[in-house]
Write a protein that holds these residues in place. Structure first.
Motif: not given
Length: 155
Positions: A61, A65, A102
């Motif tokens: 994750n 990002e 996300s």
């Protein structure tokens, strides 16, 4: 080291830019994605342990990002460098196919798109007398990836 280079180069923006280095970084990120980002890979790879020690990147994750930050940075600051923009958009398109993002990132990218549509931050999205066929191709790839991201079940 490439992740450190990204931070260093992006800190010097918009003053300096090197097309060949940017293309090399994008190629590395794509290979890294194929090799180390995925379902079970982070748990078995020593790469994440080392990245956690050196960079504070603990899982895929965090890596996603970093990818997204690089994509937005390239779209903002490398707008007139067609090879970098094309490769960045292809990378975004590839990411939009198989990775969950996300809701915050999708909202962030969408708001940047709407906000920058009328400014000069994403030049290939603007309408001008100087647009090229390449701009139209880039715009198509960008909206395809953005639509794919918006259609994903964000759970």
């Amino acid at each position: 080291r490439v992740f450190q280079l990204i931070a260093l180069m992006d800190a010097q923006l918009p003053q300096s830019s090197n097309e060949k280095v940017e293309l090399a970084i994008l190629s590395f990120l794509d290979q890294f994605r194929k090799t180390y980002v995925g379902d079970q890979l982070q748990h078995t790879s020593k790469v994440y342990a080392r990245m956690s020690e050196v960079l504070g990147i603990t899982d895929d994750n965090h890596v996603l990002e970093t990818f997204m930050t690089k994509i937005v940075t390239n779209l903002k600051y490398r707008g007139r460098c067609e090879p970098v923009i094309s490769r960045t958009l292809q990378f975004l398109n590839d990411l939009s196919v198989g990775y969950p993002f996300s809701l915050n990132f999708v909202e962030h990218l969408t708001s940047h798109t709407l906000m920058f549509q009328q400014s000069k931050h994403f030049p290939f999205l603007g309408i001008s007398d100087n647009y090229s066929l390449s701009d139209l191709r880039c715009r198509t790839v960008f909206y395809t990836a953005l639509t794919r991201l918006l259609m994903v079940d964000l759970g």
